[in-house]
Scaffold this active site. Structure first.
Site, PDB file in Angstrom:
ATOM      1  N   HIS A  73       0.848  -0.997  -0.333  1.00 39.18           N
ATOM      2  CA  HIS A  73      -0.098   0.209   0.023  1.00 39.18           C
ATOM      3  C   HIS A  73       0.884   1.255   0.250  1.00 39.18           C
ATOM      4  O   HIS A  73       1.608   1.098   0.735  1.00 39.18           O
ATOM      5  CB  HIS A  73      -0.785   0.250   1.077  1.00 39.18           C
ATOM      6  CG  HIS A  73      -2.046  -1.225   0.362  1.00 39.18           C
ATOM      7  ND1 HIS A  73      -3.003  -0.878   0.887  1.00 39.18           N
ATOM      8  CD2 HIS A  73      -1.809  -1.947   1.927  1.00 39.18           C
ATOM      9  CE1 HIS A  73      -3.777  -2.134   0.454  1.00 39.18           C
ATOM     10  NE2 HIS A  73      -3.505  -3.055   1.119  1.00 39.18           N
ATOM     11  N   TYR A 201      -8.989   4.447   7.932  1.00 42.80           N
ATOM     12  CA  TYR A 201      -9.444   5.159   9.021  1.00 42.80           C
ATOM     13  C   TYR A 201     -10.668   5.508   8.950  1.00 42.80           C
ATOM     14  O   TYR A 201      -9.967   6.571   7.944  1.00 42.80           O
ATOM     15  CB  TYR A 201      -7.883   5.389   9.897  1.00 42.80           C
ATOM     16  CG  TYR A 201      -6.741   5.260  10.879  1.00 42.80           C
ATOM     17  CD1 TYR A 201      -5.626   5.349  10.069  1.00 42.80           C
ATOM     18  CD2 TYR A 201      -7.031   4.141  10.536  1.00 42.80           C
ATOM     19  CE1 TYR A 201      -4.261   4.721  10.213  1.00 42.80           C
ATOM     20  CE2 TYR A 201      -5.604   3.385  11.874  1.00 42.80           C
ATOM     21  CZ  TYR A 201      -4.411   2.989  11.166  1.00 42.80           C
ATOM     22  OH  TYR A 201      -3.465   2.966  11.322  1.00 42.80           O
ATOM     23  N   PRO A 293      -3.194   0.020  19.200  1.00 41.88           N
ATOM     24  CA  PRO A 293      -3.115  -0.073  17.367  1.00 41.88           C
ATOM     25  C   PRO A 293      -3.595   0.636  16.428  1.00 41.88           C
ATOM     26  O   PRO A 293      -3.072   0.408  15.487  1.00 41.88           O
ATOM     27  CB  PRO A 293      -3.926  -0.810  17.233  1.00 41.88           C
ATOM     28  CG  PRO A 293      -5.517  -1.190  18.455  1.00 41.88           C
ATOM     29  CD  PRO A 293      -4.405  -0.330  19.499  1.00 41.88           C
ATOM     30  N   LYS A 297       2.008   0.033  15.194  1.00 37.90           N
ATOM     31  CA  LYS A 297       3.226  -0.069  15.458  1.00 37.90           C
ATOM     32  C   LYS A 297       3.393  -1.550  16.021  1.00 37.90           C
ATOM     33  O   LYS A 297       4.609  -1.413  16.549  1.00 37.90           O
ATOM     34  CB  LYS A 297       3.240   0.903  17.079  1.00 37.90           C
ATOM     35  CG  LYS A 297       3.524   2.064  15.391  1.00 37.90           C
ATOM     36  CD  LYS A 297       4.301   2.040  14.367  1.00 37.90           C
ATOM     37  CE  LYS A 297       3.949   3.461  12.881  1.00 37.90           C
ATOM     38  NZ  LYS A 297       5.322   3.636  12.418  1.00 37.90           N
ATOM     39  N   TYR A 385       4.598   7.081  10.271  1.00 35.52           N
ATOM     40  CA  TYR A 385       3.884   6.012   9.485  1.00 35.52           C
ATOM     41  C   TYR A 385       4.113   5.091   8.927  1.00 35.52           C
ATOM     42  O   TYR A 385       4.346   3.389   9.401  1.00 35.52           O
ATOM     43  CB  TYR A 385       2.795   7.019   8.857  1.00 35.52           C
ATOM     44  CG  TYR A 385       1.449   5.729   9.316  1.00 35.52           C
ATOM     45  CD1 TYR A 385       1.653   4.606   8.623  1.00 35.52           C
ATOM     46  CD2 TYR A 385       0.233   5.026  10.234  1.00 35.52           C
ATOM     47  CE1 TYR A 385      -0.122   3.784   8.075  1.00 35.52           C
ATOM     48  CE2 TYR A 385      -0.622   4.285   9.864  1.00 35.52           C
ATOM     49  CZ  TYR A 385      -0.724   3.274   8.838  1.00 35.52           C
ATOM     50  OH  TYR A 385      -1.659   2.758   9.012  1.00 35.52           O
TER      51      TYR A 385
HETATM   52  C1  PHB Z   1      -5.501  -4.318  11.083  1.00 36.39           C
HETATM   53  O1  PHB Z   1      -4.988  -4.752   9.858  1.00 36.39           O
HETATM   54  O2  PHB Z   1      -5.833  -5.814  12.016  1.00 36.39           O
HETATM   55  C2  PHB Z   1      -4.420  -3.062  12.047  1.00 36.39           C
HETATM   56  C3  PHB Z   1      -4.388  -2.353  10.590  1.00 36.39           C
HETATM   57  C4  PHB Z   1      -3.996  -0.959  10.941  1.00 36.39           C
HETATM   58  C5  PHB Z   1      -4.363  -0.292  12.251  1.00 36.39           C
HETATM   59  C6  PHB Z   1      -4.100  -1.303  13.081  1.00 36.39           C
HETATM   60  C7  PHB Z   1      -5.053  -3.131  12.901  1.00 36.39           C
HETATM   61  O3  PHB Z   1      -4.213   0.665  12.591  1.00 36.39           O
END
Ligand code: PHB
Ligand code: APR
Length: 390
Positions: A73, A201, A293, A297, A385
């Protein structure tokens, strides 16, 4: 009494990767794991890899399946209610990309790599205790099937996660901990459905949500939830309805829903233990730190800790130098605090806090608007990030 060079407590990603990397340099280790392999491999955890993690896994021979099944990505989207969608564009600002590849798959690959060379993994060990950590002859004792065992070693790697024994083996007058517990959790599901194209997000008045993926037919979704949420009150239909309500319509309409094959609630906390070394004990991964999460990280920090710890131990055996051993805690903690800060900042930005006032909401909105207007702010976010260089 058995002997090894490095006794590794914990057979999760940190312990397995360290054991694998030490083996590549001819350094012997034994993993002492509390659970069965099946239990470890059944865990549903992280899914997004920083570029540094991807490069390291390739460099130690663990990139084949990842490159076949993982998805690259250019960054991650932020869909903010009533605003244009924003891309944390890591490729534009750093030339580096993220990879969606599940921790479960990485753990499978690690177990396979250890098995291929007869790596020693002791499963279902109980009453694990660490001894003589400030001497040159530390050891680990434990029980398997009621039988007591002891392993002498040169070093102990505490890779036993947040609930392990290693961190607690550092005397209370030496260990300093730093913690922030968030007033919400994440309710996550896995479904055998095609995921969205991107990792997204959302910031919404109903709460945060996240669309992620594990494979072309495995989707991972989360919604922010109360800390006292009862899973029994969240049947699949209710989850899908709430998830879609938190996404822009054009994205919600793309979602393919289906029965959940896993559903769980994760609490959110920021936690750091200092120092990450005590005598011959070195902490790595969740044993030393936890991040919310939101910034993806957790796994990546475990990998960077292992990179530093492997280098330190390898340098000791190869050159008789303890320079990297002595610098390990400070070096690892510098990166840990960078990830803690980024994760805390993103969590504050993207979630609705129960005691949030109108002022807080305006500050959140202005923070995001500034991010959308400022290439400098976008570059700063992108480099953190995607992961700063090791
Ligand atoms: C996940 O794919 O479980 C995941 C992706 C991004 C995040 C946290 C978890 O910030
Ligand atoms: N003795 C032996 N093993 C133990 C003990 C103990 N006393 N306590 C815990 N363990 C084992 C656990 O069963 C687990 O398999 O240590 C392992 C720690 O693994 P993780 O918790 O996965 O931690 P780590 O390897 O640091 O990986 C961090 O995992 O939890 C996720 O979000 C986290 O993605 C991050 C990654």
């Amino acid at each position: 009494m058995k002997r090894t060079q490095v006794a590794i407590i914990g057979g999760g990603p940190a312990g397995l990767l360290l054991s694998h990397m030490l083996h590549l340099d001819g350094i012997d280790s034994v993993i002492i794991e509390r659970q069965s392999r099946e239990h470890v491999l059944a865990r549903i955890r992280a899914g997004v890899l920083e570029d540094g993690t991807v490069q390291l896994l390739r460099s130690v021979g663990l990139g084949t399946r990842m490159d076949q099944e993982g998805k690259v990505h250019d960054g991650t989207l932020i869909a903010w209610q009533n605003r244009p969608t924003f891309l944390i564009d890591t490729k534009k600002y750093t030339g580096r990309q993220m990879m969606a590849y599940g921790q479960t798959a990485i753990t499978q690959d690690l177990y396979a790599a250890r098995d291929a060379v007869g790596g020693q993994i002791i499963e279902q060990a109980s009453d694990v205790q660490l001894h003589d950590l400030t001497s040159a002859t530390p050891s680990v004792t434990f029980q398997v099937d009621g039988e007591q065992h002891q392993i002498a070693c040169d070093f102990i790697a505490g890779c036993d996660g947040f609930h392990g024994v290693s961190r607690l083996s550092i005397p209370g007058d030496i260990l300093k901990t730093f913690e922030r517990v968030y007033p919400f959790g994440w309710l996550g599901i896995m479904s055998e459905t095609p995921p969205l194209e991107d990792i997204v997000y959302t910031q919404h008045e109903r709460g945060f949500a996240l669309a992620s993926q594990r494979s072309p037919m495995l989707s991972r979704y989360y919604i922010q939830c109360r800390t006292d949420t009862d899973l029994a009150e969240w049947p699949d239909d209710r989850f899908w309805e709430e998830l879609k309500a938190r996404f822009p319509k054009e994205l919600a309409d793309q979602m393919v829903t289906g029965p959940s094959i896993e559903k769980s609630i994760a609490p959110l906390r920021s936690f750091v233990a200092e120092p990450m070394r005590y005598g011959r004990l070195f902490l790595a991964g969740d044993a030393a730190h936890i991040v919310p999460p939101t910034g993806a990280k957790g796994l990546n920090l475990a990998v960077s800790d292992v990179f530093y710890l492997h280098r330190a131990i390898e340098t000791f055996y190869a050159r008789g130098s303890s320079e990297h051993l002595d610098a390990y805690s400070a070096t690892a903690l510098n990166r840990v605090w960078g990830a803690e800060r980024l994760s805390w900042w993103l969590t504050k930005l993207l979630h609705v806090f129960p005691d949030q006032e109108a002022f807080d909401t305006r500050v959140q909105q202005n923070e995001f608007d500034h991010l959308c207007r400022s290439e400098a702010a976008q570059a700063a976010l992108a480099e953190q990030y995607v992961g700063l260089p090791f």
